[in-house]
Scaffold this motif. Structure first.
Motif, PDB file in Angstrom:
ATOM      1  N   GLU A 486       0.922  -1.132   0.077  1.00  0.00           N
ATOM      2  CA  GLU A 486       0.167   0.057   0.072  1.00  0.00           C
ATOM      3  C   GLU A 486       0.739   1.394  -0.031  1.00  0.00           C
ATOM      4  OE1 GLU A 486      -0.831   0.569   4.778  1.00  0.00           O
ATOM      5  OE2 GLU A 486      -2.179  -1.006   3.580  1.00  0.00           O
ATOM      6  N   SER A 487       0.401   2.420  -0.632  1.00  0.00           N
ATOM      7  CA  SER A 487       1.106   3.578  -0.555  1.00  0.00           C
ATOM      8  C   SER A 487       1.419   4.041   0.959  1.00  0.00           C
ATOM      9  CB  SER A 487       0.254   4.583  -1.311  1.00  0.00           C
ATOM     10  OG  SER A 487       1.011   5.868  -1.214  1.00  0.00           O
ATOM     11  N   THR A 489       1.960   7.133   2.033  1.00  0.00           N
ATOM     12  CA  THR A 489       1.590   8.646   2.149  1.00  0.00           C
ATOM     13  C   THR A 489       0.127   8.560   1.457  1.00  0.00           C
ATOM     14  OG1 THR A 489       2.390   9.529   0.119  1.00  0.00           O
ATOM     15  CG2 THR A 489       3.741   9.345   2.011  1.00  0.00           C
ATOM     16  N   ALA A 490      -0.559   9.518   1.973  1.00  0.00           N
ATOM     17  CA  ALA A 490      -1.786   9.820   1.474  1.00  0.00           C
ATOM     18  C   ALA A 490      -1.797  10.103   0.034  1.00  0.00           C
ATOM     19  CB  ALA A 490      -2.553  10.977   2.176  1.00  0.00           C
ATOM     20  N   ALA A 491      -0.936  10.998  -0.587  1.00  0.00           N
ATOM     21  CA  ALA A 491      -0.733  11.198  -1.810  1.00  0.00           C
ATOM     22  C   ALA A 491      -0.230  10.283  -2.665  1.00  0.00           C
ATOM     23  CB  ALA A 491      -0.165  12.732  -2.102  1.00  0.00           C
ATOM     24  N   SER A 492      -0.776   9.310  -3.005  1.00  0.00           N
ATOM     25  CA  SER A 492      -0.149   8.116  -3.705  1.00  0.00           C
ATOM     26  C   SER A 492       0.223   8.391  -4.986  1.00  0.00           C
ATOM     27  CB  SER A 492      -1.336   6.957  -3.516  1.00  0.00           C
ATOM     28  OG  SER A 492      -2.401   7.531  -4.642  1.00  0.00           O
ATOM     29  N   GLY A 526       2.540   8.878  10.489  1.00  0.00           N
ATOM     30  CA  GLY A 526       1.740   8.568   9.239  1.00  0.00           C
ATOM     31  C   GLY A 526       1.597   9.954   8.336  1.00  0.00           C
ATOM     32  N   GLN A 527       2.203  11.036   8.935  1.00  0.00           N
ATOM     33  CA  GLN A 527       2.104  12.206   8.357  1.00  0.00           C
ATOM     34  C   GLN A 527       3.127  12.814   7.252  1.00  0.00           C
ATOM     35  OE1 GLN A 527      -0.866  14.308   9.286  1.00  0.00           O
ATOM     36  NE2 GLN A 527      -1.329  12.359  10.145  1.00  0.00           N
ATOM     37  N   GLU A 528       2.521  13.531   6.207  1.00  0.00           N
ATOM     38  CA  GLU A 528       3.373  14.021   5.156  1.00  0.00           C
ATOM     39  C   GLU A 528       3.400  15.455   5.295  1.00  0.00           C
ATOM     40  OE1 GLU A 528       4.177  12.779   0.614  1.00  0.00           O
ATOM     41  OE2 GLU A 528       2.270  13.863   1.055  1.00  0.00           O
TER      42      GLU A 528
END
Length: 603
Positions: A486-487, A489-492, A526-528
Motif C-alpha cells: 500500500e502507499s 503516504t496519502a498522496a499516492s 503517518g503524516q506527510e
C-alpha cells in the motif's frame, strides 16, 4: 576531482570556436502553449552573446573548455557550430544524441555534421548560401564564415541545422525545444540574473590550488591539499586544520599519508600512510589533536589500490582494502586484532555486509563474472563460506534495461539482519524480465520469500518495509511477511526523485511540473508535510543532505549557493556563489567555491 575530470573531457570534445560582439536577431512569436524562461529554465541550454566559457545546460551552470566565441557580422550573430551542437545535446529529452563534426583537411571549407540518434545530417560550405539538411537544400541569408580558423553559422541557420528553437533575448541565446514567451513577467524577472552568472569573467580555481574538505570538529575544519612534484610525476597529500578566525596550519603526520579515502568514526579520522615502505592504518584524534598507529597493513600498499572502508561493530574494528583496478581488482575485509590484520573474507566488490556474533553476512557484486549466487555467510573463526539465498539470484543490486537495449546495474548496500533473517534487494539473473524485489532470506540456507516486487530501494523500520516502487516512483510499504503493498503516504501519485532517511523519517523531492518540491514523511505518525520549493534550476538529479537542523542542498542555477530548509519548512540561502565541493557535518557545512580559493563554513 569528478568536476575537474568532466572539464577536461569537455575540453577534449569541443575542439573548435569563435569571437563575440552584440547583435539582434528577431525572435519567433511564442504561441499560447509557450512557457516563461523561469518555467523552461531546466529544459534549455543558454549562453550570452559575450560568451565567457560558461553556459546553463538544463538548469545547471557549467564551464566549457575551449576558446569559443560568438561574433557579429552585418547585423547577424554567428556562432561556432561545434559549440552549438554540444549545447543542443543538453536540452530537453533523455537522449538528444551526439553531434559529430566531420572535417577533412583536404577540403577545409566543407563541413558535415551528423546526429545518428536523431537521424539528421547537415552539410554546408564556407561562404556558400546553401545548406543541405537530410538531403534537402536550405537557403541561407548569411553564408557560413571561417573566423579565426573556426567555422561559424548564423544563429537562425544553426537552429535550422540542429532542428532546435534558438531564441535571442537581450543578449542571451536560448537553445531548446520549448516555445518561450519572451515578454512574460517571469521571463523578464530572471533574465538579468541568468546573464550575470554567464558573464562572470572569473576563472575556475586552478587544480593545483584546490582544497578538499574532510571533516569538521567543533570550530575546527580539516581539509587536504595535493602537492605535485617533479612536473606531476609524484604527489603528496597534506592535512590542514583551520579554526574560525585563525590562519590554517598544516598537521604533520608520519610517512606518506593518503587522506582522501579516510573515514571519520566518532572523534577519530582514520587514514593510511606509508612509513619506510610499510603501510599502516592510523587514526587522528580530532579532540586531542594527535595521531596514533592502529595496525600494520601487511603486504598491501596504497599504490596497489585504495582504502575502501573502515567500520566499527561494538568494540571491533574492520578494514576493507582494495587491490587492483575496478575491472580486475578485488576487496578484502580484515578485522584489526592487537595491531595486526586478520582476514575475514575476500570479494570482487564488497557491497553490503553485516555481522551477528561469529558470522559475517555479505553481498559480492561480480560484474565481470558470475553475478548470481553472490550472498554468503562466513564463519569469522574458521573462515568457512556458506552460500545463501535462492540459486540463480543476484542480491545487493538492481537491474535495469537502458534506452538502447543494454543492461545496467546499480549496487545497493542495504543488507539487514533481523530476527534470524536477512533482508536485501535482488532479482532472478536467469530471467531478463524479472523485476527487482525485496526478499527475506534464510540466514542458514538457500531459501527466500519475495516481500515487495518492483522495488528500487528499501528501508526496514520496525515491523514494516518501506520501498520505492520502480515503475511509479511512489513510496510504498508492506509487512515483514509481505502481503498486499500500500502507499506509504496519502498522496499516492507522487513520483519521488531523490530520497533520504534521517532518524527514521523520510525526506524526498518531487517534480510538481514547474518546480521541485521537498516533502517530509514520518512513518511513526503517518503524516506527510510539504516543506518548501527548491531554488530555480533544481532537477530530479538535485541531491540533498540531512542532519538534525534540517535539509541542505546546493543550487547550480541562476541563484547559486547553499540552501537550508528547517524542519518547519523555512528556507534560507546560506551562500551566494558557485559551490564546488560540499560536505555536511554535525557541526555545519564545509564547502569550497568554483571561482575562489579557500575552505568555508556555514551553519
Amino acid at each position: 576531482m569528478k568536476k575537474k575530470l568532466m572539464l577536461l573531457l569537455l575540453t577534449a570534445c569541443l575542439g573548435l570556436g569563435t569571437a563575440g560582439v552584440h547583435a539582434a536577431e528577431k525572435a519567433d512569436t511564442a504561441g499560447s502553449n509557450s512557457k516563461s524562461l523561469k518555467d523552461a529554465f531546466s529544459e534549455l541550454a543558454i549562453i550570452p552573446y559575450d560568451y565567457q566559457g560558461k553556459a546553463f545546460m538544463q538548469g545547471q551552470k557549467t564551464d566549457i573548455g575551449g576558446d569559443y566565441e560568438v561574433v557579429q557580422r552585418n547585423g547577424r550573430v554567428l556562432v561556432p557550430i561545434r559549440l552549438m551542437g554540444y549545447l543542443a545535446e543538453h536540452t530537453t529529452g533523455s537522449d538528444q544524441g551526439y553531434w559529430d563534426v566531420v572535417w577533412n583537411a583536404k577540403t577545409p571549407d566543407d563541413v558535415l555534421i551528423q546526429n545518428l540518434t536523431l537521424k539528421r545530417t547537415v552539410k554546408f560550405k564556407v561562404d556558400s548560401t546553401t545548406m543541405v539538411v537530410n538531403g534537402k537544400s536550405v537557403k541561407l541569408d548569411v553564408p557560413p564564415k571561417k573566423i579565426g580558423g573556426r567555422v561559424m553559422l548564423p544563429l537562425r541557420d544553426a537552429a535550422t541545422a540542429l532542428g532546435k528553437r534558438i531564441d535571442w533575448l537581450d543578449g542571451l541565446i536560448l537553445i531548446g525545444d520549448t516555445a518561450l514567451d519572451l515578454k512574460h513577467p517571469q521571463t523578464l524577472a530572471v533574465k538579468d540574473s541568468i546573464r550575470t552568472q554567464l558573464t562572470d569573467r572569473r576563472k575556475r580555481v586552478d587544480y593545483d590550488h584546490l582544497s578538499t574538505p574532510l571533516t569538521q570538529f567543533g570550530t575546527d575544519v580539516y581539509y587536504l591539499k595535493t602537492v605535485y612534484r617533479d612536473n606531476g610525476a609524484s604527489m603528496e597529500e597534506q592535512l590542514f586544520r583551520q579554526t574560525a578566525g585563525k590562519k590554517a596550519t598544516r598537521i604533520e603526520v608520519p610517512g606518506k599519508p593518503v587522506f582522501h579515502s579516510g573515514k571519520r568514526i566518532g572523534d577519530e579520522f582514520y587514514y593510511v600512510s606509508t612509513v619506510s615502505k610499510q603501510a599502516y592504518l592510523y587514526a587522528y584524534d580530532l579532540k586531542k589533536q594527535q595521531t596514533r598507529k592502529i595496525a600494520a597493513l601487511g603486504d598491501w600498499r596504497p599504490e596497489d589500490g585504495w582504502l575502501t572502508d573502515v567500520r566499527k561493530w561494538e568494540n571491533d574494528l574492520f578494514v576493507n582494502l582494495h587491490v587492483g583496478d575496478l575491472t580486475m581488482g578485488g576487496d578484502t575485509l580484515y578485522q584489526v586484532k592487537n595491531g595486526t590484520l586478520k582476514e575475514v573474507l575476500s570479494a570482487k566488490e564488497l557491497v553490503g555486509f553485516t555481522r551477528d556474533q561469529g558470522a559475517v553476512y555479505y553481498t559480492d557484486f561480480r560484474f565481470m563474472g558470475k553475478t548470481e549466487d553472490n550472498l554468503s555467510r562466513v564463519d569469522a573463526t574458521t573462515g568457512k563460506v556458506t552460500p545463501l539465498g535462492e540459486p540463480g539470484y543476484v542480491y545487493g543490486a538492481t537491474r535495469s534495461v537502458e534506452d538502447q537495449g543494454g543492461i545496467g546495474f546499480s549496487i545497493d548496500s542495504t543488507l539487514v539482519l533481523k530476527d534470524g533473517a536477512l533482508y536485501a534487494i535482488g532479482f532472478n539473473n536467469s530471467d531478463p524480465k524479472d523485476a527487482n524485489a525485496v526478499y527475506r532470506i534464510d540466514s542458514t540456507g538457500r531459501k527466500h520469500v519475495k516481500l515487495a516486487a518492483d522495488a528500487r530501494q528499501f528501508w526496514l523500520i520496525g515491523e514494516r518495509i518501506y520501498y520505492l516502487e520502480e515503475s511509479s516512483g511512489r513510496l510504498m510499504q508492506t509487512g515483514l511477511n509481505g502481503g498486499e503493498p500500500e502507499s506509504a503516504t496519502a498522496a499516492s501519485s507522487r513520483k519521488i526523485a531523490q530520497i533520504r532517511m534521517y532518524g527514521s523519517v523520510f525526506y524526498y523531492t518531487v517534480n510538481s511540473g514547474k518546480e521541485m518540491k521537498l516533502f517530509r514523511f514520518d512513518p511513526a505518525s503517518g503524516q506527510e508535510q510539504e516543506l518548501a520549493s527548491l531554488a530555480s534550476g533544481a532537477t530530479a538529479d538535485t541531491t540533498f543532505e540531512v542532519n538534525s537542523s534540517g535539509v541542505y542542498y546546493v543550487s547550480y542555477g541562476y541563484e547559486p549557493g547553499i540552501y537550508h530548509i528547517a524542519p518547519g519548512g523555512k528556507q534560507r540561502r546560506l551562500s551566494k556563489d558557485s559551490v564546488d565541493q560540499f560536505l555536511l557535518t554535525d557541526s555545519g557545512v564545509v564547502y569550497t567555491l568554483v571561482y575562489k580559493e579557500g575552505v568555508f563554513t556555514v551553519k
